[in-house]
Design an enzyme around this catalytic site. Sequence first.
Site, PDB file in Angstrom:
ATOM      1  N   LYS A 198       0.854  -1.185   0.000  1.00 19.64           N
ATOM      2  CA  LYS A 198       0.000   0.000   0.000  1.00 19.64           C
ATOM      3  C   LYS A 198       0.893   1.238   0.000  1.00 19.64           C
ATOM      4  O   LYS A 198       1.738   1.407   0.881  1.00 19.64           O
ATOM      5  CB  LYS A 198      -0.900  -0.019   1.238  1.00 19.64           C
ATOM      6  N   ARG A 208     -10.734   9.897   2.333  1.00 18.71           N
ATOM      7  CA  ARG A 208     -10.578  10.544   3.641  1.00 18.71           C
ATOM      8  C   ARG A 208     -11.705  11.554   3.868  1.00 18.71           C
ATOM      9  O   ARG A 208     -12.113  11.774   5.008  1.00 18.71           O
ATOM     10  CB  ARG A 208      -9.184  11.169   3.752  1.00 18.71           C
ATOM     11  N   LYS A 220       1.453   9.827   5.985  1.00 19.89           N
ATOM     12  CA  LYS A 220       1.515   8.402   6.344  1.00 19.89           C
ATOM     13  C   LYS A 220       2.783   7.732   5.797  1.00 19.89           C
ATOM     14  O   LYS A 220       2.836   6.515   5.661  1.00 19.89           O
ATOM     15  CB  LYS A 220       0.249   7.704   5.842  1.00 19.89           C
ATOM     16  N   GLU A 236       7.462  -6.941   1.314  1.00 19.30           N
ATOM     17  CA  GLU A 236       6.227  -6.919   2.112  1.00 19.30           C
ATOM     18  C   GLU A 236       5.390  -8.167   1.845  1.00 19.30           C
ATOM     19  O   GLU A 236       4.829  -8.776   2.757  1.00 19.30           O
ATOM     20  CB  GLU A 236       5.395  -5.664   1.791  1.00 19.30           C
ATOM     21  N   LYS A 251      -2.177  -1.449  -3.863  1.00 19.38           N
ATOM     22  CA  LYS A 251      -3.081  -0.304  -3.774  1.00 19.38           C
ATOM     23  C   LYS A 251      -2.296   0.993  -3.835  1.00 19.38           C
ATOM     24  O   LYS A 251      -1.312   1.110  -3.105  1.00 19.38           O
ATOM     25  CB  LYS A 251      -3.832  -0.401  -2.438  1.00 19.38           C
ATOM     26  N   SER A 277     -10.263   5.691  -4.308  1.00 23.27           N
ATOM     27  CA  SER A 277     -11.218   6.790  -4.450  1.00 23.27           C
ATOM     28  C   SER A 277     -10.797   7.836  -5.482  1.00 23.27           C
ATOM     29  O   SER A 277     -11.611   8.282  -6.289  1.00 23.27           O
ATOM     30  CB  SER A 277     -11.429   7.453  -3.092  1.00 23.27           C
ATOM     31  N   TYR A 316     -15.020   1.048  -6.719  1.00 15.99           N
ATOM     32  CA  TYR A 316     -16.286   1.766  -6.524  1.00 15.99           C
ATOM     33  C   TYR A 316     -17.168   1.658  -7.772  1.00 15.99           C
ATOM     34  O   TYR A 316     -18.319   2.070  -7.745  1.00 15.99           O
ATOM     35  CB  TYR A 316     -16.006   3.229  -6.161  1.00 15.99           C
TER      36      TYR A 316
HETATM   37  C1  PBG Z   1      -6.973   3.585   5.693  1.00 14.28           C
HETATM   38  C2  PBG Z   1      -7.515   3.337   4.336  1.00 14.28           C
HETATM   39  C3  PBG Z   1      -7.412   4.242   3.276  1.00 14.28           C
HETATM   40  C4  PBG Z   1      -8.050   3.666   2.189  1.00 14.28           C
HETATM   41  C5  PBG Z   1      -8.529   2.421   2.602  1.00 14.28           C
HETATM   42  N1  PBG Z   1      -8.174   2.223   3.941  1.00 14.28           N
HETATM   43  C6  PBG Z   1      -6.861   5.606   3.227  1.00 14.28           C
HETATM   44  C7  PBG Z   1      -5.555   5.853   3.788  1.00 14.28           C
HETATM   45  O1  PBG Z   1      -4.686   4.988   3.894  1.00 14.28           O
HETATM   46  O2  PBG Z   1      -5.329   7.003   4.144  1.00 14.28           O
HETATM   47  C8  PBG Z   1      -8.160   4.324   0.865  1.00 14.28           C
HETATM   48  C9  PBG Z   1      -9.193   3.837  -0.061  1.00 14.28           C
HETATM   49  C10 PBG Z   1      -9.514   4.776  -1.157  1.00 14.28           C
HETATM   50  O3  PBG Z   1      -8.882   5.834  -1.356  1.00 14.28           O
HETATM   51  O4  PBG Z   1     -10.448   4.451  -1.897  1.00 14.28           O
HETATM   52  N2  PBG Z   1      -6.757   2.504   6.510  1.00 14.28           N
END
Ligand code: PBG
Length: 326
Positions: A198, A208, A220, A236, A251, A277, A316
Amino acid sequence: MLNLAERPRRNRRTAAIRAMVRETIVTPANLVAPLFVTEGKNERIPIKSMPGCARLSLDLLIEECRELEKLGVSGVALFPALENHLKDRVGTESLNPNGLFPRAINAVKEAVPGLAIFTDVALDPYSCDGHDGVVNDFGEIVNDQTAEILAKMSVVQARAGADFVSPSDMMDGRIGAIRKALDAEGFTNVGIMSYAVKYASAFYGPFRDALDSAPKFGDKKTYQMDPANVREGLREIRLDIAEGADMVMVKPALSYLDVIRSVRENSDVPVSAYQVSGEYAMVKAAAERDWIDGTKVALEILTSIKRAGADVIFTYFAKEAAQHLG
Ligand code: PBG
């Protein structure tokens, strides 16, 4: 006339021939729909930056899940949107067996048992700091204490009916800690879908907004990966599979197709990819302006994600795509 021994166009001449030789086929069964859950009744709170997506109260969540199942979509990935007063530094609410999230998991499991439920395991929906882990007084994200909480959270979600707990936090060692905790409580049949690779991505912005979970300070980058790296992702994956991950995820998806390919070639568990998203929002925004055909572009992107090597796609577009894939 050209004297050609080979004319590749012959295999593209009719729809029947094209269908026959198509190498990659996305089916609704490959898709998982992420859904946002909120308290209340008959509540559908649209998410501005994700047209077509909304926070749903449990009754509407179940309706949506029924429709997805009818369309042949295999699973849903559930995320809770909590009120701010329930958030604290250690995510206490995530361990409440009567909290919104366990109730939502249970309701979906009861009403639509055929759908696979992926549950989000991370602190950010429950954290007043908006981080995926516990933050100490120096502003650092504390790894081992967080992994312990995630393991307990996983047990709560398993008890509520999760098919796959899905840690999206990127702490070291959490897959092993979760597997141990699940097994100790007898949940040997509950799987772990690890968000293994990720990235610290700007494509998460709209999500968010959806959960009101943006980090209150910093970013992050001390836990999510540098978008420039792929070998680190393989590391990982190696660790998570050794610790017991049943599936691994890359991701975001579209900007990381090379990573998906690499992970596919270097692992023997199912690989998923999350079209996040921001990826969704870009397509929707351009489609709203009539600059592109949104559905066609979405299907083309999903095909590219599968072609790169993903078995499962979190998107989505799941419902819209399933309607068109028929
Ligand atoms: C956080 C989490 C995130 C998403 C899924 N779980 C955002 C982040 O890591 O800040 C993002 C999913 C998306 O953007 O559609 N645990």
